[in-house]
Design a protein around this motif. Structure first.
Motif, PDB file in Angstrom:
ATOM      1  N   TRP A   1       6.252  13.977  -5.493  1.00 39.14           N
ATOM      2  CA  TRP A   1       4.910  13.645  -6.005  1.00 39.14           C
ATOM      3  C   TRP A   1       5.001  13.189  -7.455  1.00 39.14           C
ATOM      4  N   ARG A   2       5.743  13.915  -8.280  1.00 43.32           N
ATOM      5  CA  ARG A   2       5.778  13.634  -9.713  1.00 43.32           C
ATOM      6  C   ARG A   2       6.537  12.342 -10.023  1.00 43.32           C
ATOM      7  N   GLU A   3       7.668  12.135  -9.347  1.00 45.84           N
ATOM      8  CA  GLU A   3       8.561  11.048  -9.745  1.00 45.84           C
ATOM      9  C   GLU A   3       8.353   9.760  -8.944  1.00 45.84           C
ATOM     10  N   GLU A   4       7.815   9.866  -7.734  1.00 44.40           N
ATOM     11  CA  GLU A   4       7.713   8.667  -6.890  1.00 44.40           C
ATOM     12  C   GLU A   4       6.262   8.325  -6.540  1.00 44.40           C
ATOM     13  N   LEU A   5       5.593   9.292  -5.888  1.00 39.10           N
ATOM     14  CA  LEU A   5       4.278   8.965  -5.330  1.00 39.10           C
ATOM     15  C   LEU A   5       3.227   8.704  -6.407  1.00 39.10           C
ATOM     16  N   LEU A   6       3.108   9.600  -7.383  1.00 37.72           N
ATOM     17  CA  LEU A   6       2.074   9.438  -8.408  1.00 37.72           C
ATOM     18  C   LEU A   6       2.244   8.135  -9.194  1.00 37.72           C
ATOM     19  N   PRO A   7       3.468   7.805  -9.678  1.00 40.40           N
ATOM     20  CA  PRO A   7       3.619   6.515 -10.379  1.00 40.40           C
ATOM     21  C   PRO A   7       3.302   5.313  -9.481  1.00 40.40           C
ATOM     22  N   ARG A   8       3.709   5.404  -8.192  1.00 38.31           N
ATOM     23  CA  ARG A   8       3.450   4.283  -7.275  1.00 38.31           C
ATOM     24  C   ARG A   8       1.954   4.148  -7.006  1.00 38.31           C
ATOM     25  N   TYR A   9       1.276   5.280  -6.863  1.00 34.07           N
ATOM     26  CA  TYR A   9      -0.177   5.263  -6.622  1.00 34.07           C
ATOM     27  C   TYR A   9      -0.891   4.653  -7.829  1.00 34.07           C
ATOM     28  N   ARG A  10      -0.526   5.128  -9.024  1.00 30.55           N
ATOM     29  CA  ARG A  10      -1.176   4.601 -10.235  1.00 30.55           C
ATOM     30  C   ARG A  10      -0.914   3.107 -10.391  1.00 30.55           C
ATOM     31  N   ALA A  11       0.317   2.665 -10.109  1.00 30.87           N
ATOM     32  CA  ALA A  11       0.649   1.240 -10.247  1.00 30.87           C
ATOM     33  C   ALA A  11      -0.139   0.412  -9.235  1.00 30.87           C
ATOM     34  N   GLY A  12      -0.267   0.939  -8.017  1.00 31.25           N
ATOM     35  CA  GLY A  12      -1.017   0.218  -6.983  1.00 31.25           C
ATOM     36  C   GLY A  12      -2.474   0.066  -7.369  1.00 31.25           C
ATOM     37  N   VAL A  13      -3.064   1.137  -7.898  1.00 33.03           N
ATOM     38  CA  VAL A  13      -4.472   1.077  -8.318  1.00 33.03           C
ATOM     39  C   VAL A  13      -4.635   0.114  -9.494  1.00 33.03           C
ATOM     40  N   ALA A  14      -3.673   0.138 -10.418  1.00 33.29           N
ATOM     41  CA  ALA A  14      -3.759  -0.779 -11.574  1.00 33.29           C
ATOM     42  C   ALA A  14      -3.701  -2.235 -11.110  1.00 33.29           C
ATOM     43  N   ARG A  15      -2.824  -2.519 -10.162  1.00 31.87           N
ATOM     44  CA  ARG A  15      -2.748  -3.885  -9.612  1.00 31.87           C
ATOM     45  C   ARG A  15      -4.067  -4.270  -8.955  1.00 31.87           C
ATOM     46  N   ALA A  16      -4.630  -3.334  -8.180  1.00 34.46           N
ATOM     47  CA  ALA A  16      -5.889  -3.625  -7.481  1.00 34.46           C
ATOM     48  C   ALA A  16      -7.020  -3.855  -8.484  1.00 34.46           C
ATOM     49  N   GLU A  17      -7.042  -3.069  -9.573  1.00 35.02           N
ATOM     50  CA  GLU A  17      -8.099  -3.238 -10.575  1.00 35.02           C
ATOM     51  C   GLU A  17      -8.038  -4.613 -11.229  1.00 35.02           C
ATOM     52  N   GLY A  18      -6.829  -5.160 -11.311  1.00 39.81           N
ATOM     53  CA  GLY A  18      -6.681  -6.483 -11.892  1.00 39.81           C
ATOM     54  C   GLY A  18      -7.117  -7.601 -10.968  1.00 39.81           C
ATOM     55  N   ARG A  19      -7.291  -7.294  -9.680  1.00 39.21           N
ATOM     56  CA  ARG A  19      -7.613  -8.344  -8.708  1.00 39.21           C
ATOM     57  C   ARG A  19      -9.011  -8.208  -8.104  1.00 39.21           C
ATOM     58  N   VAL A  20      -9.579  -6.993  -8.176  1.00 40.10           N
ATOM     59  CA  VAL A  20     -10.775  -6.731  -7.377  1.00 40.10           C
ATOM     60  C   VAL A  20     -11.962  -7.610  -7.766  1.00 40.10           C
ATOM     61  N   ASP A  21     -12.034  -8.037  -9.016  1.00 46.29           N
ATOM     62  CA  ASP A  21     -13.193  -8.833  -9.437  1.00 46.29           C
ATOM     63  C   ASP A  21     -12.994 -10.337  -9.258  1.00 46.29           C
ATOM     64  N   THR A  22     -11.785 -10.738  -8.880  1.00 45.98           N
ATOM     65  CA  THR A  22     -11.511 -12.171  -8.771  1.00 45.98           C
ATOM     66  C   THR A  22     -11.144 -12.618  -7.357  1.00 45.98           C
ATOM     67  N   LEU A  23     -10.714 -11.699  -6.504  1.00 42.63           N
ATOM     68  CA  LEU A  23     -10.359 -12.097  -5.144  1.00 42.63           C
ATOM     69  C   LEU A  23     -11.584 -12.609  -4.397  1.00 42.63           C
ATOM     70  N   PRO A  24     -11.422 -13.603  -3.521  1.00 41.61           N
ATOM     71  CA  PRO A  24     -12.550 -13.994  -2.669  1.00 41.61           C
ATOM     72  C   PRO A  24     -12.897 -12.842  -1.727  1.00 41.61           C
ATOM     73  N   PRO A  25     -14.179 -12.692  -1.364  1.00 38.67           N
ATOM     74  CA  PRO A  25     -14.588 -11.557  -0.514  1.00 38.67           C
ATOM     75  C   PRO A  25     -13.752 -11.410   0.752  1.00 38.67           C
ATOM     76  N   SER A  26     -13.305 -12.527   1.316  1.00 36.99           N
ATOM     77  CA  SER A  26     -12.556 -12.436   2.572  1.00 36.99           C
ATOM     78  C   SER A  26     -11.205 -11.732   2.394  1.00 36.99           C
ATOM     79  N   GLU A  27     -10.724 -11.651   1.153  1.00 35.37           N
ATOM     80  CA  GLU A  27      -9.435 -10.993   0.911  1.00 35.37           C
ATOM     81  C   GLU A  27      -9.589  -9.546   0.445  1.00 35.37           C
TER      82      GLU A  27
END
Lengths: 261, 47
Positions: A121-147
């Motif tokens: 959890w500490r070394e793999e999952l939590l960093p991967r989860y945070r990175a995934g959410v950060a990537r999504a936050e960078g795209r959520v307002d610009t992706l077309p609705p269909s994506e």
């Protein structure tokens, strides 16, 4: 009033045993919307059970939940005799291949699995989860609705994997408490009386928890702010003080001078 | 669950798109559709 409301049935729409007091059910404090049920809950449960199958070979029959009058009930049918028999070969195979993971299922051996899940959890999952959410936050307002559905699917799968880790670690917590209870009963109960429970109660909540926070291994949850809750606040504070005092007494039953030079 | 806010923003954008296409009356109504209905609505303009 000119008519009585129709009778409400709380019967399950599917066979088997279902509960609100386990896993996701513990977190859901109200009826669910069709979108939440059919998308996020379903995706998280699918990922949770896929992860448990991968970790320890436990296979859960569908449906993983039912909805009754809008309320979520989690399936316990993976605990049934037929499901256990179906899972047994897979669990035995995992017991040989990954014994530390399967050790987490059994209270006396859970201490061997806890460090493994905690490190992952500490070394793999939590960093991967945070990175995934950060990537999504960078795209959520610009992706077309269909994506956007693909983005939600990706986040729901990550959240389900994260929840599987919570299940493994929180499950380990209650199993370790069982060990503490056994130790207390065997070695201290005869001398001191009572039980181990004062030792695991009366802890302080964080200073400024988020309104939705679940902040301890004992599932401390802030009550929804209601006028009734506010009027009972002083009584709750007194109850908490009593628990703190009981824990301090239980931690040092013969007085501090006996243990501290 | 740190993914909740970003998922909610995505759902609200989907609700806005479906409301703009007159599939639903209000963006918040998206929560009363199922996942299959949302996908159908995005694909064809109607749930």
């Amino acid at each position: 009033m000119t008519a009585l409301p129709p009778d409400v049935s709380w019967g399950s729409p599917a066979r088997g045993a279902y509960t609100r007091t386990l896993r996701l059910g513990e977190w859901i404090s109200g009826p669910v919307t069709p979108l939440f049920e059919s998308w996020l809950l379903t995706a998280m449960e699918d990922r949770l059970h896929r992860q448990l199958d991968q970790w320890i070979g436990q296979r859960a029959p569908r449906p993983h939940h039912v909805i009754v009058n809008g309320w979520y009930f989690y399936s316990l049918n993976w605990l049934g005799p037929a499901a256990m028999v179906r899972s047994l070969p897979s669990i035995l195979w995992h017991l040989v291949r990954a014994p530390r993971r399967v050790a987490g299922v059994i209270p006396p051996t859970v201490r061997h699995s806890y460090p493994l899940f905690e490190r992952e959890w500490r070394e793999e999952l939590l960093p991967r989860y945070r990175a995934g959410v950060a990537r999504a936050e960078g795209r959520v307002d610009t992706l077309p609705p269909s994506e956007l559905p693909a983005l939600i699917d990706e986040m729901a799968a990550l959240a389900g994997e994260y929840f599987a880790s919570i299940v493994a670690l929180a499950g380990a917590a209650y199993k370790m408490e069982m060990n503490l209870a056994r130790f207390y009963r065997r070695h201290l109960g005869g001398l001191l009386g009572g039980s181990h429970l004062p030792l695991v109660s009366g802890f302080e909540p964080p200073a400024r928890p988020d309104a939705h926070a679940v902040v301890s291994l004992d599932w401390w949850q802030a009550a929804w702010p209601t006028s009734a809750a506010a009027s009972n606040a002083s009584e709750a504070a007194r109850d908490h003080d009593r628990l703190v005092e009981a824990r301090h007494s239980a931690s040092c039953p013969f007085g501090r001078s006996r243990f501290v030079s | 669950m740190i993914a909740w806010p970003v998922m909610r923003r995505a759902v609200m954008r989907i609700g806005g798109a479906l409301a703009a296409d007159r599939v639903i009356g209000d963006p918040d109504d998206v929560f009363f559709l199922t996942r299959a209905e949302v996908l159908a609505g995005l694909e064809s303009g109607g749930p």
